[in-house]
Design a protein around this motif. Structure first.
Motif, PDB file in Angstrom:
ATOM      1  N   LEU A  77     -34.003  10.926  -3.031  1.00 40.81           N
ATOM      2  CA  LEU A  77     -33.821  10.255  -4.317  1.00 40.81           C
ATOM      3  C   LEU A  77     -32.345  10.110  -4.673  1.00 40.81           C
ATOM      4  N   ILE A  78     -31.584  11.170  -4.454  1.00 44.33           N
ATOM      5  CA  ILE A  78     -30.173  11.156  -4.823  1.00 44.33           C
ATOM      6  C   ILE A  78     -29.341  10.326  -3.849  1.00 44.33           C
ATOM      7  N   THR A  79     -29.579  10.501  -2.554  1.00 45.21           N
ATOM      8  CA  THR A  79     -28.693   9.863  -1.565  1.00 45.21           C
ATOM      9  C   THR A  79     -29.146   8.473  -1.141  1.00 45.21           C
ATOM     10  N   TYR A  80     -30.462   8.178  -1.243  1.00 43.78           N
ATOM     11  CA  TYR A  80     -30.961   6.862  -0.824  1.00 43.78           C
ATOM     12  C   TYR A  80     -31.371   6.009  -2.019  1.00 43.78           C
ATOM     13  N   SER A  81     -32.278   6.521  -2.852  1.00 41.96           N
ATOM     14  CA  SER A  81     -32.846   5.692  -3.916  1.00 41.96           C
ATOM     15  C   SER A  81     -31.796   5.248  -4.928  1.00 41.96           C
ATOM     16  N   VAL A  82     -30.990   6.185  -5.447  1.00 39.07           N
ATOM     17  CA  VAL A  82     -29.953   5.795  -6.409  1.00 39.07           C
ATOM     18  C   VAL A  82     -28.559   5.845  -5.795  1.00 39.07           C
ATOM     19  N   ASN A  83     -28.469   6.324  -4.545  1.00 42.71           N
ATOM     20  CA  ASN A  83     -27.202   6.310  -3.805  1.00 42.71           C
ATOM     21  C   ASN A  83     -26.049   6.843  -4.659  1.00 42.71           C
ATOM     22  N   LEU A  84     -26.242   8.057  -5.189  1.00 43.96           N
ATOM     23  CA  LEU A  84     -25.253   8.642  -6.092  1.00 43.96           C
ATOM     24  C   LEU A  84     -23.949   8.924  -5.361  1.00 43.96           C
ATOM     25  N   GLN A  85     -22.857   8.485  -5.952  1.00 49.88           N
ATOM     26  CA  GLN A  85     -21.543   8.646  -5.358  1.00 49.88           C
ATOM     27  C   GLN A  85     -20.736   9.694  -6.126  1.00 49.88           C
ATOM     28  N   LYS A  86     -19.683  10.160  -5.504  1.00 44.61           N
ATOM     29  CA  LYS A  86     -18.817  11.170  -6.120  1.00 44.61           C
ATOM     30  C   LYS A  86     -18.295  10.668  -7.463  1.00 44.61           C
ATOM     31  N   GLY A  87     -18.434  11.508  -8.484  1.00 47.33           N
ATOM     32  CA  GLY A  87     -17.946  11.179  -9.815  1.00 47.33           C
ATOM     33  C   GLY A  87     -18.925  10.407 -10.672  1.00 47.33           C
ATOM     34  N   GLU A  88     -20.077   9.990 -10.113  1.00 49.41           N
ATOM     35  CA  GLU A  88     -21.047   9.237 -10.898  1.00 49.41           C
ATOM     36  C   GLU A  88     -21.962  10.166 -11.684  1.00 49.41           C
ATOM     37  N   LYS A  89     -22.461   9.681 -12.815  1.00 48.24           N
ATOM     38  CA  LYS A  89     -23.328  10.444 -13.698  1.00 48.24           C
ATOM     39  C   LYS A  89     -24.772   9.969 -13.526  1.00 48.24           C
ATOM     40  N   VAL A  90     -25.698  10.908 -13.421  1.00 48.24           N
ATOM     41  CA  VAL A  90     -27.110  10.568 -13.283  1.00 48.24           C
ATOM     42  C   VAL A  90     -27.917  11.270 -14.371  1.00 48.24           C
ATOM     43  N   LEU A  91     -28.758  10.497 -15.048  1.00 45.41           N
ATOM     44  CA  LEU A  91     -29.674  11.059 -16.036  1.00 45.41           C
ATOM     45  C   LEU A  91     -31.021  11.316 -15.375  1.00 45.41           C
ATOM     46  N   ILE A  92     -31.482  12.558 -15.417  1.00 49.43           N
ATOM     47  CA  ILE A  92     -32.794  12.938 -14.895  1.00 49.43           C
ATOM     48  C   ILE A  92     -33.705  13.136 -16.097  1.00 49.43           C
ATOM     49  N   GLU A  93     -34.616  12.183 -16.307  1.00 49.90           N
ATOM     50  CA  GLU A  93     -35.531  12.247 -17.449  1.00 49.90           C
ATOM     51  C   GLU A  93     -36.890  12.709 -16.949  1.00 49.90           C
ATOM     52  N   ASN A  94     -37.343  13.855 -17.441  1.00 54.54           N
ATOM     53  CA  ASN A  94     -38.555  14.469 -16.922  1.00 54.54           C
ATOM     54  C   ASN A  94     -39.636  14.511 -17.992  1.00 54.54           C
ATOM     55  N   PHE A  95     -40.739  13.782 -17.740  1.00 60.83           N
ATOM     56  CA  PHE A  95     -41.918  13.861 -18.582  1.00 60.83           C
ATOM     57  C   PHE A  95     -42.886  14.844 -17.926  1.00 60.83           C
ATOM     58  N   GLY A  96     -43.154  15.979 -18.546  1.00 62.42           N
ATOM     59  CA  GLY A  96     -44.130  16.906 -18.007  1.00 62.42           C
ATOM     60  C   GLY A  96     -43.566  18.228 -17.529  1.00 62.42           C
ATOM     61  N   LEU A  97     -42.276  18.410 -17.638  1.00 62.41           N
ATOM     62  CA  LEU A  97     -41.640  19.696 -17.368  1.00 62.41           C
ATOM     63  C   LEU A  97     -41.923  20.222 -15.964  1.00 62.41           C
ATOM     64  N   GLN A  98     -41.671  19.398 -14.956  1.00 61.55           N
ATOM     65  CA  GLN A  98     -41.832  19.811 -13.566  1.00 61.55           C
ATOM     66  C   GLN A  98     -40.505  20.394 -13.063  1.00 61.55           C
ATOM     67  N   LYS A  99     -40.337  21.701 -13.283  1.00 57.14           N
ATOM     68  CA  LYS A  99     -39.030  22.340 -13.142  1.00 57.14           C
ATOM     69  C   LYS A  99     -38.501  22.333 -11.718  1.00 57.14           C
ATOM     70  N   GLU A 100     -39.374  22.525 -10.714  1.00 54.94           N
ATOM     71  CA  GLU A 100     -38.885  22.690  -9.347  1.00 54.94           C
ATOM     72  C   GLU A 100     -38.154  21.445  -8.850  1.00 54.94           C
ATOM     73  N   LEU A 101     -38.742  20.260  -9.095  1.00 50.40           N
ATOM     74  CA  LEU A 101     -38.078  19.043  -8.634  1.00 50.40           C
ATOM     75  C   LEU A 101     -36.835  18.744  -9.466  1.00 50.40           C
ATOM     76  N   VAL A 102     -36.884  19.023 -10.768  1.00 48.13           N
ATOM     77  CA  VAL A 102     -35.707  18.811 -11.607  1.00 48.13           C
ATOM     78  C   VAL A 102     -34.546  19.670 -11.107  1.00 48.13           C
ATOM     79  N   LYS A 103     -34.812  20.935 -10.808  1.00 50.44           N
ATOM     80  CA  LYS A 103     -33.755  21.814 -10.313  1.00 50.44           C
ATOM     81  C   LYS A 103     -33.229  21.342  -8.962  1.00 50.44           C
ATOM     82  N   ALA A 104     -34.122  20.872  -8.110  1.00 47.58           N
ATOM     83  CA  ALA A 104     -33.691  20.367  -6.800  1.00 47.58           C
ATOM     84  C   ALA A 104     -32.834  19.115  -6.955  1.00 47.58           C
ATOM     85  N   LEU A 105     -33.193  18.249  -7.911  1.00 48.54           N
ATOM     86  CA  LEU A 105     -32.405  17.043  -8.160  1.00 48.54           C
ATOM     87  C   LEU A 105     -31.018  17.387  -8.696  1.00 48.54           C
ATOM     88  N   VAL A 106     -30.952  18.364  -9.591  1.00 45.77           N
ATOM     89  CA  VAL A 106     -29.659  18.804 -10.116  1.00 45.77           C
ATOM     90  C   VAL A 106     -28.780  19.320  -8.976  1.00 45.77           C
TER      91      VAL A 106
END
Length: 370
Positions: free
Chosen positions: A13-42
């Protein structure tokens, strides 16, 4: 659920889907409080040199809030979240929950306000100004909707969400090229005979960049070109209610008759605004792992052998001039086990009973994408 595959999904998700680059800001909006994937995304966002921001939501709380929310309040919520969104370079929307019908008893006028304000903010800011991806997360309720055990559904989920989307992207080239050259489209099937033009409207490949799971190529019909009838053969959840046996009749682009298991309710949705009775998207689904509807549109619109025909707002990338506060992806499966059907481009049969028959498109048949 603790699973090493969560880390793989987060990295994709980070490297392919949104291709996050150094210095870029990403908002992770979580409906349902699925902590494990949110922490992995962070964690993966930091590993990419980015800055993760997290917004946590819960549908049961949203329901309580929307039941009596005023237009002024909804507009303020949209402005507050929009101000944050404007500062982001990327967005990942993680949708999960225990009840797909949590918002079913929110008054229709309140849901219309939500579509106009909060979802309108997503349409005008998030979709247009960020690199974004939206996905679901497996739960017991999703497994139940798919008629699977929880463990079997988790295996299915990760097969679908971590397949080789780069391979799928390349395989879509021929279909995209053909759609870009096509004028007249005809769709047939039980209770369905529909014609329209897609001339001069671009087609767009979706292979893991905007949705996970993914697997569609979309465009839009010329706004006033749609004529005929379509009978959708999958359940279609929208605004907290599941519609079934939806049948739409079009004349010169406009829905002139709509029936369903709740015809009054569906017509209220189509009366949201002028654009609600016109089509904003036509897309062909090709995900080889998704075979049956499970009342979750992010999965259902990608079903192998399906297409979706969407009342409401058109996307900027394939813009046909239709503006609306709704965008409702409604799905018809054309495989033989669902009654069959054909797609014709300029009077040439390209897909029959869910199987591409043109040699250059056979690469998109399920045995070639797995």
């Amino acid at each position: 659920m603790r699973d090493h595959r969560i880390n793989t999904l987060a990295k994709n998700l980070i490297t392919y889907s949104v291709n996050l680059q150094k210095g870029e800001k990403v908002l992770i909006e979580n409906f349902g409080l699925q902590k494990e994937l949110v922490k992995a995304l962070v964690k993966e966002a930091y590993a990419a040199g980015g800055y993760p921001f997290v917004l946590l939501k819960d549908h049961s709380i949203m329901r309580q809030q929307y039941m009596e929310a005023s237009e002024e309040q909804m507009e303020l919520i949209a402005k507050h979240e929009g101000d944050l969104m404007k500062q982001m370079d990327a967005y990942i929307g993680l949708r999960a929950g225990d009840n797909i019908n949590e918002l079913s008893d929110v008054p229709s006028e309140k849901m219309a306000l939500y579509e106009k304000t909060i979802f309108g903010m997503h349409r005008n800011i998030r979709i247009k100004e960020t690199k974004w991806c939206v996905l679901r997360y497996p739960s017991a309720s999703m497994a139940q909707l798919a008629n699977m055990s929880t463990e079997a559904f988790e295996d299915f989920y990760f097969d679908v969400c971590t397949l080789d989307y780069g391979k799928m992207n390349n395989a879509m080239d021929a279909l995209q090229s053909l759609m870009d050259r096509t004028d007249k489209v005809r769709l047939t099937g039980p209770g369905t005979d529909l014609t329209f033009s897609i001339k001069d409207i671009p087609s767009v490949k979706c292979a893991g960049n905007y949705n996970i799971p993914d697997g569609e190529v979309f465009t839009a019909p010329v706004k006033d070109s749609v004529n005929g009838t379509i009978s959708y053969n999958t359940p279609s959840p929208y605004q907290g209610f599941t519609f079934e046996n939806v049948k739409l009749t079009f004349k010169d682009g406009k829905i002139v008759e709509a029936t369903a298991n709740d015809s009054e309710r569906i017509n209220k949705i189509f009366d949201t605004d002028e654009g609600s009775r016109y089509i904003g998207e036509f897309a062909i689904g090709v995900n080889p792992f998704i075979q049956h509807p499970m009342k979750d549109i992010l999965f259902d619109e990608k079903i192998d052998g399906s297409f979706h025909f969407t009342p409401g707002q058109s996307y900027e990338e394939a813009y046909n001039g239709n503006e609306s506060n709704i965008h409702w992806d409604m799905v018809m499966i054309q495989r033989s086990d669902y009654g069959g059907g054909e797609i014709y481009f300029d009077d040439v049969l390209i897909r029959k009973d869910g199987i591409f028959v043109l040699p250059e498109l056979e690469i998109l048949n399920p045995e070639n994408l797995k």
